[in-house]
Scaffold this active site. Structure first.
Site, short mmCIF file in Angstrom:
data_model
loop_
_atom_site.label_atom_id
_atom_site.label_comp_id
_atom_site.label_asym_id
_atom_site.label_seq_id
_atom_site.Cartn_x
_atom_site.Cartn_y
_atom_site.Cartn_z
N LYS A 108 87.44 26.02 47.67
CA LYS A 108 87.81 25.46 46.37
C LYS A 108 87.38 23.99 46.29
O LYS A 108 87.11 23.37 47.34
CB LYS A 108 89.32 25.60 46.18
N ARG A 134 105.78 27.10 43.82
CA ARG A 134 104.63 26.79 42.97
C ARG A 134 104.32 28.00 42.10
O ARG A 134 104.66 28.03 40.94
CB ARG A 134 103.46 26.38 43.87
N HIS A 159 102.56 31.39 50.84
CA HIS A 159 101.97 30.10 51.23
C HIS A 159 103.09 29.17 51.68
O HIS A 159 104.13 29.08 51.04
CB HIS A 159 101.23 29.51 50.02
N ARG A 181 93.73 31.88 55.84
CA ARG A 181 93.04 31.15 54.77
C ARG A 181 92.74 29.74 55.25
O ARG A 181 93.58 28.86 55.16
CB ARG A 181 93.93 31.08 53.52
N TYR A 228 86.52 -8.93 41.12
CA TYR A 228 87.45 -8.93 39.98
C TYR A 228 88.81 -9.48 40.39
O TYR A 228 89.33 -9.14 41.45
CB TYR A 228 87.66 -7.50 39.47
N CYS A 257 84.78 -2.37 43.27
CA CYS A 257 84.34 -2.15 41.89
C CYS A 257 83.89 -0.70 41.74
O CYS A 257 83.92 0.07 42.69
CB CYS A 257 83.19 -3.09 41.55
N ASP A 281 80.88 0.44 41.32
CA ASP A 281 79.59 0.75 41.95
C ASP A 281 79.24 -0.15 43.14
O ASP A 281 78.18 0.01 43.73
CB ASP A 281 78.47 0.61 40.91
#
Ligand SMILES: *Cc1c(COP(=O)(O)O)cnc(C)c1O
Length: 368
Positions: A36, A133, A162, A216, A260, A307, A309
């Site tokens: 997943k 869940r 689970h 799993r 920043y 930042c 990038d």
């Protein structure tokens, strides 16, 4: 030639080695490869292909589109979708031959209708033994099994639960409840699966009256389980390395603010390197002023806000003269901080660090 500085290297040889260890460890149970979230950021199709070459032929994903991507790559093995389906998704399960999680009485009813009217469905009945869940309640489960077994077009392909905790008294209570459910059926009428990586490696798997037919496994395949916690994980190797490059270097005077909001100022004259990666690549901003990276074998601290990038590191007053623009930087993985260290600095778990790598980071598969 790569025209961007950042890449994620995925070591397929480590995957093969991990799979062999885990198959040996899982005993009679077959490994279901959990792929997943694009195989936890490693690239689902490539990972599935490598797992198949090692003899794994059961897969699981979270959503229908994730499963369809694998089908469309020409892979014909069983694929279970973990999520509770919304009824309108069910015809897609038929069309793509996907395993459907039946997690409640209304879902069971919808599944039986679609299996009769549209086409056959492979059903894995999920029982909630304490995760809270999804899943039907243990007291509803036996009647559901009987109904599903009789329903035209339904093939009962799994019974599962689970764990909320991989070991300890809560896990034992969940196991006891699931075993009681299976005994009430007079044995398992379909393959059983309950253990994920942590639960299997904690050893609980070995002592059960009714063993899993499938385990799993996700995290352990990717070599990210904690060997401090699970001695059985010793020897599993991480596949993933996040690498970037130095793109700029400058010397600054004492007091010079960096990035920043000026959260860091140079305490003395020092040399600052800028690296071409940031939270836009999936390197968490929470690592600002907290993480270290590795350049040429030196552990170098991240300074100032990360930042989107770019990010800055402090090479120190001596300036690491050997480091220059173009040099490789290991943000995490072999040769740098571990993914677990980075996760800890970012107040999270290794799962989230690898899932957060973004689409702009090319995945480069290495074979040795
Ligand atoms: C993600 C997931 C797994 C795999 O867990 P790991 O800890 O990565 O081995 C197993 N079962 C379910 C239901 C999951 O959602």
């Amino acid at each position: 030639m790569e025209l961007s500085p950042t890449r994620a290297e995925v070591n397929v040889a480590h995957l093969r080695q991990n799979v062999r260890m885990l198959i040996a460890h899982s005993g009679e149970a077959e490994v279901m490869g959990v792929v997943k979230a694009d195989a936890y950021g490693h690239g689902a199709v490539r990972i599935v292909e490598a797992l198949r070459n090692e003899g794994i032929h059961h897969f699981a994903v979270a959503t229908v589109p994730e499963a369809i991507r694998i089908r469309n790559a020409g892979i014909d093995d069983p694929i279970l979708v973990f999520a509770a389906p919304l009824p309108e998704y069910l015809p897609a399960y038929v069309a793509h031959r996907l395993g459907v999680t039946v997690s409640s009485i209304p879902v069971a009813e919808a599944v039986m209708r679609v299996a009769r009217d549209v086409g056959p469905l492979h059903v894995h009945l999920k029982v909630d033994t304490g995760m809270g869940r999804i899943g039907c309640q243990p007291d509803e489960a036996p009647a559901l099994v009987r109904q599903l077994e009789r329903a035209p077009g339904v093939r009962l392909a799994g019974l599962w639960t689970h764990f909320a905790n991989e070991d300890g008294p809560d896990a034992e209570a969940q196991q006891a409840q699931f075993s009681a459910f299976l005994s009430s059926l007079g044995g398992a009428p379909a393959p059983v699966h309950m253990h994920n990586s942590g639960a299997m490696l904690s050893g609980a798997h070995a002592n059960l009256p009714l063993r899993d037919s499938l385990v799993r496994l996700g995290l352990a395949l990717y070599g990210l389980t904690d060997p401090g916690r699970h001695p059985a994980a010793e020897g599993l190797r991480p596949l993933l390395r996040l690498i970037s490059r130095v793109t700029h270097i400058k010397s600054v005077e004492a007091g010079t603010p960096i990035s920043y909001r000026s959260t860091w100022c140079a305490p003395n004259r020092t040399r600052i390197a800028t690296i071409g990666a940031g939270y836009g690549d999936g390197y968490p901003r929470l690592l600002s002023n907290r993480a270290v990276v590795s350049i040429g074998g030196h552990r170098i601290p991240v300074v100032g806000m990360i930042c989107m990038d770019m990010m800055m590191v402090d090479l120190g007053p001596e300036g690491c003269p050997s480091i220059s623009p173009g040099d490789e930087v290991v943000l995490f993985g072999e040769g740098g901080p571990t993914t677990a260290e980075v996760a800890q600095w970012a107040n999270t778990i290794t799962y989230e660090i690898c899932c957060h790598l973004t689409a702009r980071v090319p995945r480069i598969y290495v074979e040795t």
